[in-house]
Design a protein around this motif. Structure first.
Motif, short mmCIF file in Angstrom:
data_model
loop_
_atom_site.label_atom_id
_atom_site.label_comp_id
_atom_site.label_asym_id
_atom_site.label_seq_id
_atom_site.Cartn_x
_atom_site.Cartn_y
_atom_site.Cartn_z
N UNK A 133 -40.68 -1.52 -52.03
CA UNK A 133 -41.84 -0.63 -51.98
C UNK A 133 -41.60 0.62 -51.15
N UNK A 134 -40.43 0.74 -50.60
CA UNK A 134 -40.11 1.96 -49.84
C UNK A 134 -39.80 3.09 -50.82
N UNK A 135 -39.90 4.32 -50.33
CA UNK A 135 -39.45 5.46 -51.12
C UNK A 135 -37.92 5.42 -51.22
N UNK A 136 -37.38 6.20 -52.13
CA UNK A 136 -35.92 6.24 -52.30
C UNK A 136 -35.21 6.61 -51.01
N UNK A 137 -35.73 7.61 -50.32
CA UNK A 137 -35.11 8.06 -49.07
C UNK A 137 -35.17 6.98 -48.00
N UNK A 138 -36.31 6.29 -47.95
CA UNK A 138 -36.45 5.21 -46.96
C UNK A 138 -35.52 4.04 -47.30
N UNK A 139 -35.34 3.78 -48.58
CA UNK A 139 -34.42 2.70 -48.97
C UNK A 139 -33.00 3.03 -48.54
N UNK A 140 -32.63 4.30 -48.69
CA UNK A 140 -31.28 4.70 -48.25
C UNK A 140 -31.16 4.56 -46.74
N UNK A 141 -32.21 4.95 -46.04
CA UNK A 141 -32.22 4.82 -44.58
C UNK A 141 -32.05 3.34 -44.20
N UNK A 168 -34.83 15.41 -50.17
CA UNK A 168 -34.72 14.15 -49.42
C UNK A 168 -33.29 14.00 -48.88
N UNK A 169 -32.34 14.38 -49.68
CA UNK A 169 -30.94 14.31 -49.25
C UNK A 169 -30.74 15.20 -48.02
N UNK A 170 -31.36 16.37 -48.08
CA UNK A 170 -31.26 17.31 -46.97
C UNK A 170 -31.84 16.71 -45.69
N UNK A 171 -32.92 15.95 -45.85
CA UNK A 171 -33.54 15.31 -44.69
C UNK A 171 -32.68 14.17 -44.13
N UNK A 193 -23.33 16.36 -53.16
CA UNK A 193 -23.94 17.56 -52.60
C UNK A 193 -22.97 18.16 -51.57
N UNK A 194 -22.04 18.93 -52.09
CA UNK A 194 -20.93 19.43 -51.29
C UNK A 194 -21.40 20.21 -50.07
#
Ligand code: ATP
Length: 236
Positions: A133-141, A168-171, A193-194
């Motif tokens: 149930x986390x967002x994609x960015x939170x799942x990566x975190x 999100x990647x930038x964050x 994302x070079x």
């Protein structure tokens, strides 16, 4: 490499059966540094990370951490040496809570979830929520937080940005540098994302068709975009 190099890869060749995918990979990196591994699709980046983590046996060459050689093709030995992989699909237990995901990863380490929550406050407030149930960015975190529960000396991050919006990647990206500095681990960052990768990396290696075609400091590459362009084109 010199005595301060924590991760040393020498002449690593990797692939599937007798197909050579990574032809020759050499790297000596000090603890606390971020090494970006860049390159087009199919260049062999995932194959390289899977080999460093012992999931795929190297065809030749060697990998050492802190001066000790890691046994080839033995994930448990790589893990004992402190090599931890965050795969591009993140491999979370989506039905388990954030906290349970962290605890499940702890293994023999005495790390606590409190440490993870101090580092990632966004996860702390969601500790009882299912990972799915986390967002994609939170799942990566969470995937990174979970890897840190194993106190890695070498953290391999395979395309953190997979499926995430660029914003999100930038964050997320500054987290990579922070983790390297705070833990003293070598972070190997495979990234599409070079430009974002170069902002947090100390050094960048470009793989094209399994060949290292460029190996420079991130600052040099950021200052001269033509270097990257010709590496991507020249190697193909
Ligand atoms: P991407 O960004 O697309 O993931 P990559 O740089 O990570 O690319 P790899 O996934 O390592 O590249 O793939 C490198 C090459 O190895 C490709 O030609 C791919 O088809 C091949 N390959 C990957 N997995 C296997 C496998 N299990 N068996 C045989 N060949 C494979």
């Amino acid at each position: 490499g010199s005595a301060e190099d924590l991760l040393v890869c020498t002449g690593v060749k990797a692939g599937y059966g007798n197909i050579e995918v990574v032809r020759q990979f050499d790297l000596a990196a000090p603890g606390g540094s971020v090494v970006a591994v860049l390159g087009p699709n199919g260049a062999g980046k995932t194959t390289l990370l899977n080999t460093l983590s012992g999931l795929l046996p190297a065809q030749s060459g060697s990998v050492s951490v802190g001066g000790l050689t890691v046994k080839n093709g033995r994930p448990a030995d790589a893990s004992d040496a402190g090599i931890v992989l965050v795969p591009d699909d993140r491999a979370l237990f989506t039905a388990l809570t954030v906290e349970e995901n962290l605890l499940a990863a702890r293994g023999r380490h005495r790390t606590t979830v409190d440490g993870a929550f101090d580092r990632f406050p966004a996860l702390a407030v969601r500790r009882k929520l299912a990972a799915g149930h986390l967002s994609g960015g939170e799942q990566q975190m969470l995937a990174v937080a979970r890897a840190l529960m194993q106190e890695p000396r070498v953290l391999l991050l395979d395309e953190m940005s997979m499926g995430l919006a660029p914003i999100i990647v930038e964050e997320l990206m500054p987290m990579v540098r922070r983790v390297a500095k705070d833990t003293g681990a070598v972070v190997v960052l495979v990234e599409q994302h070079v430009h974002l990768a170069l902002e947090v990396a100390d050094r960048a290696i470009v793989l094209v068709h399994g060949e290292v075609v460029l190996d420079r400091t991130a600052a040099e590459l950021a200052a001269d975009p033509t270097l990257l362009e010709s590496a991507y084109l020249g190697g193909s």
